[in-house]
Design an enzyme around this catalytic site. Structure first.
Site, PDB file in Angstrom:
ATOM      1  N   TYR A 175       0.837  -1.204   0.000  1.00 39.94           N
ATOM      2  CA  TYR A 175       0.000   0.000   0.000  1.00 39.94           C
ATOM      3  C   TYR A 175       0.871   1.254   0.000  1.00 39.94           C
ATOM      4  CZ  TYR A 175      -4.357  -2.403   0.001  1.00 39.94           C
ATOM      5  OH  TYR A 175      -5.414  -3.166  -0.414  1.00 39.94           O
ATOM      6  N   HIS A 176       2.054   1.127   0.562  1.00 46.83           N
ATOM      7  CA  HIS A 176       3.017   2.225   0.462  1.00 46.83           C
ATOM      8  C   HIS A 176       3.311   2.484  -1.018  1.00 46.83           C
ATOM      9  CE1 HIS A 176       6.627   4.549   1.738  1.00 46.83           C
ATOM     10  NE2 HIS A 176       7.043   4.167   0.550  1.00 46.83           N
TER      11      HIS A 176
END
Ligand code: MG
Length: 673
Positions: free
Chosen positions: A301-302
């Site tokens: 998700y980063h």
């Protein structure tokens, strides 16, 4: 004409008729767009004369000639389609829709499409149907082949979706509407079809689909009005229902920039663009720690967040509004890329902490080349994008990211490197797992201790599976009675990332009455000594858990040794030195390699009964080695009888060569370095 050809023509006519019957000219479009927008003069006058049929034709002609709005990802002069996309496009003609990689082969949704079909009760399967992932491949197939069947089918499915997925109730959160009968069923369906994340997905992708199909005879003036009214409803829906925070909010804001920039003819387009840039600019500072880590503490998700921020910039660049983003926005994105680069392994995969996906070399390397377009002067990004052929590698090897709680021990940027990435941070957002203290360890081309991963997300039928992979005890960390951590709020007590002995000391208040302090020594850039101390008044069984990658592992339960027997030149010897009464137990071990895919692997726990007030201590030596037969003899012991609040002292022997390892600290450095 033979029977089959006749039958085929009949089916085609039927499909056309159904599609055409479903669409009608939507006159409200003329109040949704700004008729004073340059280029819409003829549309305005025809509408004012009361001739909306001709006005819609003029509007279609305007869009077909429009050249001042650009799309960062679609170039009609150079459309290519992969084999897989072609397959998705062809399957879609039969209503077999590609919804989710974890559910293959794809399901068929029926001749008369059932948009509420939910063969397995995994929320993702129901939600993601409404992302229409096969629409853009159909658009590409249309452009590449020129075959009208793709355009006809797309128009038909697009209209069918509108008719069968009404946005019930008010524009405000239909998924919270409770009613009865038909309305209740529609409201239940709207919970999936109109979830803002899915709406935003369509909002983004339909800009490309618009371009692919615009020249098609099936894209009639009536359909244009249906499309624009539907699109406008989508944008309004997001405006009124932005998610509160997290990656959903970022996705929604980025896609609203697409809406505002790609359809500037809508009256609200300017405010959509402005407000979503404000959201992104606000959230980038709220969701990204000063060390560049995204607050969900999930490496993938980063990565997604970086791509969201970059997509917004690319849309701004091709349409001339980059200056609406402040410099601090770009600085933060660059910082996020450097963070990601540092926590990844030489094969471009990332640790699978939290709900992270593994990624793959081809796509992840391509990301760096895309980012390099925004940061052309950054030689490190260039280095990663060209696999070392150009640019320069980062000058640092080991790195602490103290705000996010990611700590990297690294001895090289090459494939043969030894790299440990340890996760011990603050309480993360939704995707974060209770795994403080866990690590992954790469050596000479293999990830020896990959994380268990996520396996699935959410939904009644799959929640149990998800919960198994989220457990603290299936991570390389310490638990009490095998329970999940009650508190996930690690602090870094000490970091020293250079020289012969590099050190990290981190502590988590794991359970009421039990703190877990983990000290890691990275010795001679070669092996690791992990010291675990369970401190406090809690009683029970303390478990030190380890999970290796799949493959054969010899277990010596008496001497607490694990020795891998993997093929190739990447193996490991792990030996745990613990108090009397400690037993080695083999545990259930799995690692998820992708959504709904898992492989069995060796997992063990070292278990020690803890009496009130005692500190339970373990030393684990983890020695990566090319050939398991050449693994050294190991021993280790504490050189102090009692636990100390501000130091750790141990002695380790490798093939009888003794080494004292000590570490002393005085303050929490997490936010002061
Ligand atoms: Mg995990």
């Amino acid at each position: 004409m033979n029977y089959l050809v006749k039958k085929l023509l009949y089916i085609i006519c039927l499909i056309c008729t159904t599609a055409l019957q479903a669409q009608q000219l939507r006159p409200e479009i003329f109040s949704l767009i700004d008729l004073n927008y340059p280029g819409l003069e003829q549309v305005r006058s025809l509408h004012q004369e009361g001739n909306d049929v001709a006005a819609a034709e003029a509007l279609l002609a305007y869009y077909r000639q429009r050249s001042h709005i650009n799309h960062p990802e679609v170039n009609l002069n150079n459309v290519t389609i992969s084999k897989q996309e072609q397959q998705w496009a062809d399957d879609a003609l039969e209503h077999t829709f590609f919804v989710h990689k974890g559910y293959q082969p794809s399901y068929n949704y029926g001749k008369d499409i059932n948009w509420q079909y939910w063969p397995i009760k995994d929320n993702e399967l129901r939600w993601q149907l409404h992302r229409h992932k096969w629409f853009s491949p159909m658009g590409k197939a249309y452009r590449v082949t020129g075959d009208e069947k793709y355009a006809r089918a797309w128009v038909h499915q697009y209209m069918d979706w509108i008719l069968k997925n009404p946005l019930t109730g008010t524009n405000k959160q239909p998924h919270k509407l409770i009613s009865s009968g038909e309305v209740k069923r529609d409201a239940e369906n709207a919970r999936f079809a109109w979830r803002p994340l899915e709406v935003s997905h369509r909002l983004q992708d339909q800009t490309g689909q618009f371009l692919y199909f615009l020249s098609s005879p099936s894209f009639t003036p009536e359909f244009l009005t249906e499309f624009l009214v539907n699109y406008h409803r989508h944008a309004l829906h997001i405006s009124a229902n932005y998610s509160d925070t997290g990656n959903h909010l970022l996705f929604e804001a980025q896609r609203m920039i697409y809406a505002g920039a790609f359809f500037p003819e809508f009256k609200e387009a300017g405010s959509w663009r402005k407000s979503s840039i404000e959201v992104l600019n606000r959230e980038i500072h709220l969701q990204v720690y000063p060390d560049g880590g995204h607050f969900e503490l999930d490496p993938h998700y980063h990565l997604a967040a970086i791509n969201i921020f970059c997509k917004a910039l690319f849309m701004a660049d091709v349409n001339g509004f980059r200056n609406e983003f402040p410099a601090t926005y770009l600085d933060t994105v660059e910082n996020m890329i450097l963070f990601y680069m540092n926590i990844c392994f030489p094969d471009y995969t990332n640790p699978c902490f939290s709900d992270a996906k593994l990624g793959d070399r081809k796509n992840e390397q391509k990301n760096y080349l895309i980012w390099n377009r925004i940061f052309p002067d950054n030689q490190q990004i260039r280095y990663m994008g060209t696999a070392g052929k150009e640019g320069v590698p980062p000058h640092q090897l080991s790195r602490p990211f103290k705000h996010s709680g990611f700590f990297v021990f690294r001895n090289s940027w090459k494939e043969e490197a030894t790299i440990m990435v340890l996760k011990a941070g603050p309480k993360g957002f939704w995707h974060c797992q209770p795994d403080n203290g866990t690590f992954e360890l790469w050596f000479n081309g293999r990830n020896l201790f990959p994380d268990s991963g996520a396996y699935v997300y959410a939904g009644n039928e799959v929640m149990e599976l998800r919960n198994w992979f989220r457990q603290t005890r299936v991570h390389n960390t310490l638990t009490l009675d095998g329970r999940n951590l009650e508190t996930t709020e690690s602090v870094c007590l000490h970091w020293q990332g250079e020289g012969e002995v590099q050190t990290l000391v981190t502590e988590n208040p794991s359970y009421e009455g039990l703190r877990h302090r983990r000290t890691v020594f990275f010795v001679d850039n070669t092996y690791f000594v992990v010291v675990d101390e369970a401190i406090g008044n809690a009683t029970g069984e303390v478990n030190l858990n380890y999970q290796l990658c799949e493959g054969e592992v010899k277990i010596d339960a008496d001497r607490h040794i694990l020795l891998s027997q993997f093929e190739g030149d990447s193996n490991v010897k792990l030996q745990c030195f613990a108090e009397k009464g400690t037993t080695l137990r083999e545990e259930e071990g799995w690692r998820s390699t992708a959504y709904r895919q898992r492989v069995e692997r060796t997992a063990v726990s070292f278990n020690t009964p803890k009496k009130q007030g005692d500190t339970t201590r373990f030393i684990t030596v983890i020695y990566p080695v090319k050939d398991a037969a050449q693994a050294p003899q190991l021993s280790a012991k504490f050189t102090t009888k009692k636990f100390s609040e501000n130091r750790v002292d141990v002695e380790v022997k490798v093939d009888n060569k003794s080494r004292k390892l000590s570490c002393e600290w005085q303050r929490d450095l997490r936010f002061t370095d």
